[in-house]
Design a protein around this motif. Structure first.
Motif, PDB file in Angstrom:
ATOM      1  N   MET A 138       0.780  -1.296  -0.065  1.00 14.86           N
ATOM      2  CA  MET A 138      -0.003   0.048   0.063  1.00 14.86           C
ATOM      3  C   MET A 138       0.990   1.390   0.075  1.00 14.86           C
ATOM      4  N   ASN A 139       1.812   1.157   0.706  1.00  9.55           N
ATOM      5  CA  ASN A 139       3.038   2.383   0.477  1.00  9.55           C
ATOM      6  C   ASN A 139       3.390   2.571  -0.864  1.00  9.55           C
ATOM      7  N   ALA A 140       3.752   1.385  -1.547  1.00  8.75           N
ATOM      8  CA  ALA A 140       4.142   1.687  -3.001  1.00  8.75           C
ATOM      9  C   ALA A 140       2.793   2.005  -3.939  1.00  8.75           C
ATOM     10  N   ILE A 141       1.674   1.629  -3.558  1.00 10.19           N
ATOM     11  CA  ILE A 141       0.593   2.007  -4.436  1.00 10.19           C
ATOM     12  C   ILE A 141       0.121   3.581  -4.330  1.00 10.19           C
ATOM     13  N   THR A 142       0.309   3.878  -2.940  1.00 14.15           N
ATOM     14  CA  THR A 142      -0.028   5.191  -2.839  1.00 14.15           C
ATOM     15  C   THR A 142       1.007   6.301  -3.281  1.00 14.15           C
ATOM     16  N   ASP A 143       2.164   5.742  -3.158  1.00 16.89           N
ATOM     17  CA  ASP A 143       3.270   6.550  -3.912  1.00 16.89           C
ATOM     18  C   ASP A 143       3.014   6.703  -5.412  1.00 16.89           C
ATOM     19  N   ALA A 144       2.756   5.434  -6.017  1.00 18.45           N
ATOM     20  CA  ALA A 144       2.470   5.532  -7.458  1.00 18.45           C
ATOM     21  C   ALA A 144       1.200   6.472  -7.918  1.00 18.45           C
ATOM     22  N   LEU A 145       0.412   6.369  -7.028  1.00 16.71           N
ATOM     23  CA  LEU A 145      -0.817   7.164  -7.307  1.00 16.71           C
ATOM     24  C   LEU A 145      -0.773   8.560  -6.955  1.00 16.71           C
ATOM     25  N   GLY A 146       0.098   8.900  -5.964  1.00 14.27           N
ATOM     26  CA  GLY A 146       0.367  10.282  -5.441  1.00 14.27           C
ATOM     27  C   GLY A 146      -0.740  10.716  -4.425  1.00 14.27           C
ATOM     28  N   VAL A 147      -1.143   9.684  -3.837  1.00  9.97           N
ATOM     29  CA  VAL A 147      -2.278   9.942  -2.756  1.00  9.97           C
ATOM     30  C   VAL A 147      -1.755   9.786  -1.513  1.00  9.97           C
ATOM     31  N   LYS A 148      -2.403  10.243  -0.350  1.00  6.35           N
ATOM     32  CA  LYS A 148      -2.142  10.014   0.990  1.00  6.35           C
ATOM     33  C   LYS A 148      -2.506   8.607   1.352  1.00  6.35           C
ATOM     34  N   ASP A 149      -3.772   8.209   1.139  1.00 12.56           N
ATOM     35  CA  ASP A 149      -4.255   6.921   1.574  1.00 12.56           C
ATOM     36  C   ASP A 149      -5.210   6.479   0.629  1.00 12.56           C
ATOM     37  N   MET A 150      -5.439   5.069   0.573  1.00 14.23           N
ATOM     38  CA  MET A 150      -6.550   4.329  -0.298  1.00 14.23           C
ATOM     39  C   MET A 150      -6.921   3.084   0.420  1.00 14.23           C
ATOM     40  N   PRO A 151      -8.112   2.694   0.539  1.00 10.39           N
ATOM     41  CA  PRO A 151      -8.267   1.395   1.010  1.00 10.39           C
ATOM     42  C   PRO A 151      -7.932   0.350   0.617  1.00 10.39           C
ATOM     43  N   MET A 152      -7.528  -0.820   1.363  1.00  7.18           N
ATOM     44  CA  MET A 152      -7.327  -1.977   0.624  1.00  7.18           C
ATOM     45  C   MET A 152      -8.856  -2.980   0.790  1.00  7.18           C
ATOM     46  N   PRO A 153      -8.954  -3.848  -0.255  1.00  6.80           N
ATOM     47  CA  PRO A 153      -7.814  -4.171  -1.153  1.00  6.80           C
ATOM     48  C   PRO A 153      -7.891  -3.260  -2.219  1.00  6.80           C
ATOM     49  N   ALA A 154      -6.655  -3.062  -2.831  1.00  4.88           N
ATOM     50  CA  ALA A 154      -6.337  -1.918  -3.958  1.00  4.88           C
ATOM     51  C   ALA A 154      -6.772  -2.605  -5.217  1.00  4.88           C
ATOM     52  N   THR A 155      -8.141  -2.982  -5.661  1.00  2.00           N
ATOM     53  CA  THR A 155      -8.577  -3.830  -6.556  1.00  2.00           C
ATOM     54  C   THR A 155      -8.709  -2.745  -7.871  1.00  2.00           C
ATOM     55  N   PRO A 156      -8.673  -3.202  -8.961  1.00  2.09           N
ATOM     56  CA  PRO A 156      -8.484  -2.276 -10.260  1.00  2.09           C
ATOM     57  C   PRO A 156      -9.746  -1.011 -10.003  1.00  2.09           C
ATOM     58  N   GLN A 157     -10.948  -1.428  -9.592  1.00  3.84           N
ATOM     59  CA  GLN A 157     -11.908  -0.422  -9.623  1.00  3.84           C
ATOM     60  C   GLN A 157     -11.539   0.627  -8.671  1.00  3.84           C
ATOM     61  N   THR A 158     -11.080   0.131  -7.496  1.00  2.00           N
ATOM     62  CA  THR A 158     -10.786   0.956  -6.305  1.00  2.00           C
ATOM     63  C   THR A 158      -9.450   1.861  -6.639  1.00  2.00           C
ATOM     64  N   VAL A 159      -8.466   1.560  -7.290  1.00  2.00           N
ATOM     65  CA  VAL A 159      -7.428   2.322  -7.806  1.00  2.00           C
ATOM     66  C   VAL A 159      -7.822   3.294  -8.756  1.00  2.00           C
ATOM     67  N   TRP A 160      -8.728   2.643  -9.814  1.00  2.00           N
ATOM     68  CA  TRP A 160      -9.341   3.662 -10.767  1.00  2.00           C
ATOM     69  C   TRP A 160     -10.215   4.991 -10.131  1.00  2.00           C
ATOM     70  N   ARG A 161     -10.999   4.628  -9.300  1.00  2.00           N
ATOM     71  CA  ARG A 161     -11.731   5.532  -8.608  1.00  2.00           C
ATOM     72  C   ARG A 161     -11.004   6.442  -7.716  1.00  2.00           C
ATOM     73  N   THR A 162      -9.866   5.856  -7.034  1.00  2.00           N
ATOM     74  CA  THR A 162      -9.120   6.675  -6.440  1.00  2.00           C
ATOM     75  C   THR A 162      -8.211   7.773  -7.431  1.00  2.00           C
ATOM     76  N   LEU A 163      -7.816   7.489  -8.392  1.00  2.00           N
ATOM     77  CA  LEU A 163      -7.403   8.323  -9.412  1.00  2.00           C
ATOM     78  C   LEU A 163      -8.224   9.187  -9.998  1.00  2.00           C
ATOM     79  N   LYS A 164      -9.374   8.841 -10.185  1.00  2.00           N
ATOM     80  CA  LYS A 164     -10.525   9.812 -10.642  1.00  2.00           C
ATOM     81  C   LYS A 164     -10.943  10.739  -9.532  1.00  2.00           C
TER      82      LYS A 164
END
Lengths: 263, 784, 159
Positions: free
Chosen positions: B753-779
């Motif tokens: 999750m530290n790697a994913i939030t780094d990639a996305l440039g966000v402070k936090d996002m919920p687990m599990p980082a499913t494709p939909q959750t990642v996509w929505r976080t970026l959106k």
């Protein structure tokens, strides 16, 4: 599993004669046996098509590929004829389920079941296939009626499906992480002049994306579809993918399918 | 003798049987006159049982008996006990509502067992179970732990007002608040540690039988600790003396915590076996496993870290709500307290920490220890906070860790534990090198060129393993000892059978423990067999969990070996007519120092059993020793994980490009097995972070009730791992070992999750980082 | 109602009376007592029940015993040589620590052998894709992937 009576007919006619009441046809069984195991389906009779010999072949004349209803996904995936005439169809068959499921699952079973997330319906629709049954023929455009619903009448059994070979085509699938079924699958087929785009997984049943077909007919290139926004109305929405996400994925997968077809 | 066995990559002794289909898992056993059980389970998350009508079911073909909660109450069967008492902030014991084996009056989660049907075949049992009519009055349900204590929330148990099991705390609150008051920077995160469903590939199985000849019971069960299962079942539930019950857990197909506990089905089939006077077998199907195997995690946490201007940690403040589900499972209460809050110091010199935990009941499957148990949750809190603080303060995340690492040992944390040894810089340095962190920015540039995002994240975890010093555990509320027992039985011709209370369900004890024994006795590993999992063979045992097998179970064996070797020395001294103090034992033989006199271990064993020339005045014949070992402290495995991901921003798909794990497990007996444990743990941790998210709907129906909707990682979801180790031997056990079974699952989610939030440039996002959750976080990020 | 099914299992002809609703895996485990084939799920995902039928890996939990009429079935018990020598794929799993609890292992091996027949020198990606229908909760797949690669090459070499 609830109890049932098992039949092993030796011809399609015999099978059709057995189709009464709550009887169900058993093709590869990769869906039906699961549903019965979970006691979600309780057929009175199971009619096993597995030993009807003339249902299993694959034929190709270069323009049309005809796949017997009982041809296994593995047979289609590995068929030299299919790979030559419609490589995208062989690739689709190779993407269904997993290799053990592909060893049993059949083309006819998949199409007759018309699971909203199944792969084959996308090929049927995009490749303008003709579905042959013991009672006649169905055009692809009129075959898929809704979720798990088709134009098949009671007692009607698919015997073969004939796919038209396109100039180029590709199928791209965005999988549900858990089930590995399609959340969105897009089959793009360029017939030279006309283009067919079929989408599975996104809606209650497979459908064609007319605006993309038109844009691709004008110019078969990724940028033709890259900015087409798909409406979310009527698309499936569940915990894995909202309608909004699915709509977005249709565009992404369509663009990537065009890229793949051009490779 | 050849090369030493300790530290060698010895192929596993158990593999041949598993590879040829000769394993004997519990369901493989069919007893004479076997009958089968099916359970009628609640379809509702919360309901009053108004009436149960079994008359139609009783007449269904093949049915032998049908029992309800009422029958169990009449038979005076107790409820399922909880093995750990937590004392709340007011000094009161936690609330322990009754947990009946079959529901009595009320059901509290979907899957709660209501009726047991016993029949001639499994299909007949299931057919009949469908015919049992249960009238329910459906009640509103609460499923979200964070809403369980809200005013007006549906109440599960009379004995637990406000659905609260306990409010517990640790650490100095005033000092912690004071540290925050003078902080230059505070990092705060709201974190959810997602509920997980264990999913060992072998579902649970219980096969109970009863012998009228001696009024005794045998339960064959897929369990991680048969002795504890027997203790709980006899003493707390069935009111039987332990010598009348044998529990056998043969080959077990994975556990990960879920097979530690005493389950209702185990009791029900054992009791029913006497009633029908036939063995009764229940085999869970996967759908039942999803509903009834104890789940894991499910924390809501608000966590804060106070830092000075240089990034030094001043204090940590944590408030957690732990959802324990509908009832207290066997060790549920200690997971979000003793196994969680005590780990919040991590690898750092944080001087003050305060943590408050509220454990709540909800209309969901009971939650208990699942691989890592509390420690993944703690690591997630600490390592997400640390990484986030580093980003906020623009300090390199490895550097901020180095500035705060504990470097002097022993180290007393502000949350009860005393770390005996470690070298956190060593694992960090090695991990950075192996992960090629210095080349990351180049790889990131390449990803950006390809339209992808790339991120890198660390997790420097610590865990408390080798569970546990009984006195410490007892002071903290444990209702059992946590020692381990071992017995070394030397046979007359010198081969050895070792009995251990540890249980292997994939860990490879039959090999690792045999390596230790063969190494110490200087004999070929083929001459050593390890026996576990049968209360009638093994003298006692506390089972396998908390990465305790080698550290506690292994040490018990070593202690027994010491006794064997010592007794052998006396015998050898007699045989060689030498002073005992002159006799040394090396390479499998007793030798008189400075002479060529020698007796092999086999000769000494033979003399012990054929004592014609024997010091009968000083020694008993025979060579068979046992030992109970209670550890002096926990062990503290620790390490650094580095995860590198590439994210497809169009689809939200996360691809793990590299996963590097450098662990310090102390001494390693079999590196091949240890690596395998790390690989497996990492994959479960990756599952938590990427694919596994148990979901209920608001009415308490489990939405992720099968592999169609709940995704445990497949081969194509994970990469080859880069694993390595550093070694600081544990200071308080003779092998210097720390345990390795849970590390991967503990460290991986935070790193990922530290790697994913780094990639996305966000402070936090919920687990599990499913494709939909990642996509929505970026959106959402774009929109904001 | 009981019906009769006849097939070959591990080279031996067998006939059994089964209920029509009997799954192939139930016939194998309960009646033939070949308990090396396992059941790990009820939705055809885990692959622990994989056996070879007429040379192809299939999930024996996803078919009726009646569907195997006349078929040539091989289970994990039939893989090693009669003298007990492990098949190259089994040996590779042992050497590469491709198993822990052993429960998914028979299905893994049965699928891997079929896969390797078509892929004598498979890539990592090919192996991972081939395992789409086999779940393991212990190994993280790392050593299974290595074992299958090595096993496939050993099979090719021993031809």
């Amino acid at each position: 599993m609830h109890a049932f009576k098992y039949h092993r007919p030796s011809s399609v006619n015999d099978a059709a004669a057995l189709m009464k009441g709550e009887a169900k046809l058993l093709a590869g069984g990769q869906t039906l046996v699961q549903t019965m195991k979970l006691r979600l389906a309780s057929p009175s009779d199971i009619i096993d098509l597995g030993t009807i010999k003339d249902l299993a072949g694959i034929k190709s004349d270069g323009k049309t590929v005809t796949i017997g209803a009982m041809a296994r996904h593995a047979d289609v995936a590995h068929s030299v004829d299919v790979k030559k005439a419609i490589p995208a169809l062989a690739a689709l068959a190779a993407m269904i389920g997993d290799r053990q499921v592909r060893a049993m699952g059949t083309c006819g079973g998949s199409i007759a079941n018309n699971d909203p997330a199944a792969d084959y319906p996308a090929a049927v629709l995009a490749l303008n296939a003709t579905i042959t049954t013991n009672k006649g023929k169905h055009e692809a455009d009129k075959f898929f009626k809704g979720m798990f619903e088709t134009a098949l009448k009671p007692g009607e059994i698919i015997t073969a499906v004939s796919f038209q070979a396109p100039k180029r085509a590709a199928y791209l699938k965005f999988k549900n992480q858990a089930s590995r079924f399609a959340i969105v699958g897009v089959f793009v087929a360029d017939f030279g002049g006309t283009v067919r785009v079929a989408v599975t997984g996104a809606g209650p049943s497979v459908f064609r994306q007319a605006d993309m077909e038109k844009a691709l007919a004008a110019k078969f290139a990724p940028e033709s579809v890259a900015n087409i926004k798909v409406k979310q109305d009527g698309l499936n929405s569940d915990m894995h993918a909202s309608a909004e996400y699915r709509a977005h994925l249709v565009t992404v997968m369509a663009r990537r399918a065009v890229e793949a077809a051009l490779k | 003798m050849g090369a030493p066995l300790i530290g060698a990559r010895v192929e596993r002794k158990e593999d041949y049987r598993f590879l040829t289909g000769a394993g004997q898992y519990t369901d493989d056993l069919e007893l004479p006159r076997q009958s089968y059980a099916a359970f009628v389970r609640s379809p509702h998350a919360h309901a009053v049982i108004k009436k149960i009508n079994s008359s139609k079911a009783k007449n269904s073909p093949g049915v032998l008996a049908i029992f309800t909660g009422e029958d169990f109450a009449t038979a005076k069967l107790g409820g399922l006990p909880c093995g750990w008492l937590i004392t709340d902030v007011n000094g009161q014991p936690m609330k322990e509502p009754p947990h009946p084996c079959l529901a009595q009056g009320k059901v509290r989660y979907v899957g709660d067992q209501v009726v047991i049907v016993v029949a001639e075949s499994i299909d007949e049992a299931r057919d009949a179970a469908e015919l049992v009519k249960v009238d329910y009055e459906v009640l509103p349900a609460v499923v979200d732990g964070s809403k369980a204590t809200a005013k007006g929330a549906p109440q599960l148990h009379e004995a637990a007002p406000g659905n609260t099991c306990y409010v517990w705390s640790i650490g100095d609150k005033a000092a912690t608040d004071a540290a925050f008051a003078k902080a230059a920077h505070v990092t705060k995160l709201d974190l959810v540690n997602n509920r997980l469903i264990p999913n060992a590939i072998e579902p649970r199985v219980a096969n109970g039988s009863y012998s009228r000849a001696d009024d005794s019971y045998t339960l064959y069960v897929a369990s991680q600790n048969p002795h504890v299962e027997r203790l709980l079942m006899t003493a707390f539930v069935m009111g039987l003396p332990e010598h009348k019950v044998r529990v056998v857990a043969g080959d077990v197909g994975g556990g990960f915590g879920s097979k530690i506990y005493l389950y209702a089905e185990d009791v029900a089939v054992t009791w029913a076996a006497k009633q029908v006077n036939r063995p009764v077998k229940w085999t869970s199907d996967r759908s039942e496993a999803f509903l009834t195997d104890a789940h894991g995690r499910d924390h809501h946490t608000v966590a804060e870290l106070a830092l000075d201007k240089d990034g030094k940690f001043l204090g940590m403040r944590v408030k957690t709500t732990a959802n324990v589900g509908a009832y207290l499972s066997t060790f549920a209460s200690c997971v979000p307290t003793i196994l969680y809050a005590t780990l919040l110091a991590g690898q750092y010199k944080t001087p003050v920490i305060h943590c408050e935990v509220t454990a709540v009941f909800t209309n969901t499957t009971p939650v208990d220890a699942y691989r890592g148990a509390g420690r993944p949750e703690a690591t997630y809190v600490v390592e997400r906070l640390v990484e986030t603080a580093a980003r906020e303060m623009k300090i390199d995340p490895a550097e901020i860790r180095r500035r705060n690492f504990i470097t002097a040992f022993p180290y007393q944390t502000p949350v009860a534990l005393m770390y005996d040894i470690g070298d956190y810089n060593a694992t960090m340095n090695a991990a950075q090198k192996l992960a090629d962190v210095s080349g990351f920015s180049k790889r990131k540039d390449q990803s950006i060129k390809n339209g992808k995002l790339r991120g890198l994240g660390y997790a420097a975890y610590i865990e408390a393993c080798g569970i546990a010093p009984s006195a410490v555990a007892g002071a903290l509320g444990a209702r059992a000892g946590l020692f381990e027992a071992g017995e070394v039985r030397v046979h007359p011709t010198g081969s050895v059978t070792v009995f251990t209370g540890s249980h292997s369900h994939g860990q490879g004890h039959e090999t690792t423990f045999a390596q230790v024994v063969a190494d110490r006795l200087g004999m070929p590993i083929e001459n050593v067999d390890i026996v576990h999992g049968d209360t009638s063979k093994v003298l006692f045992g506390m089972g396998t969990y908390g990465s305790r097998s080698i550290a506690v179970g292994g040490t018990a064996i070593v202690k027994a070996l010491d006794k064997v070797i010592a007794k052998g020395r006396k015998i050898a001294a007699h045989l060689m007519e030498a002073a005992e103090s002159d006799v040394v034992f090396e390479n499998g033989a007793y030798k008189v120092a400075g002479t060529d006199k020698k007796k092999t271990f086999g000769e000494v064993a033979f003399a012990a059993y054929v004592p014609h020339n024997y010091p009968h005045d000083k020694l008993e014949p025979g060579l068979n020793e046992n030992a109970f070992y209670d550890p002096a402290n926990f062990t503290f495995p620790a390490g650094t994980y580095v995860c590198e991901v590439e994210v497809d921003p169009e689809t939200g798909v996360v691809k793990i490009e590299k996963f590097t794990a450098v662990d310090d497990f102390g001494k390693i007996i079999n590196p091949m097995i240890v690596e395998g444990q790390v690989h497996g743990g990492l994959t479960q941790g990756i599952g938590q972070a990427l694919t596994e998210g148990c979901q209920y709907d608001a009415s308490g129906q489990l939405l992720t009730g099968s592999f169609m909707d709940y995704c445990i990682p497949r081969a194509s979801d994970v990469p080859f791992y880069q694993v390595d180790t550093r070694e600081t031997p544990c200071t308080h056990n003779p092998l210097g070992v720390k345990g390795c079974g849970e590390a991967g699952a503990i460290g991986a989610p935070a790193a990922l999750m530290n790697a994913i939030t780094d990639a996305l440039g966000v402070k936090d996002m919920p687990m599990p980082a499913t494709p939909q959750t990642v996509w929505r976080t970026l959106k959402n990020k774009k929109a904001a | 109602m009981a019906v009769k099914v006849s097939l070959k299992v591990n080279g031996k002809s067998v006939s059994a009376e089964v209920e029509e609703r009997t799954l192939l895996v139930t016939l194998i485990r309960e009646q033939l007592r070949l308990t090396g084939t396992h059941v790990g799920c009820d939705t055809a995902q885990c692959g622990a029940c994989t056996v070879s039928m007429n040379g192809m890996a299939v999930k024996s939990c996803s078919m009726l015993a009646m569907q195997a009429e006349g078929a040539d079935v091989m289970t994990i018990e039939g893989v090693a040589k009669p003298d007990g020598t492990l098949h190259p794929m089994q040996a590779a799993f042992k050497e590469h620590h491709g198993l822990q609890c052993g429960f998914c292992t028979p299905g893994m091996v049965m699928n891997a052998i079929d896969f390797a027949k078509h892929h004598p020198n498979p890539s990592e990606q090919e192996i991972r894709e081939a395992l789409e229908g086999n779940l393991c909760r212990c190994t993280g797949y790392h050593n299974i992937v290595k074992a299958i690669g090595a096993g496939a090459r050993a099979m090719a070499a021993s031809k």
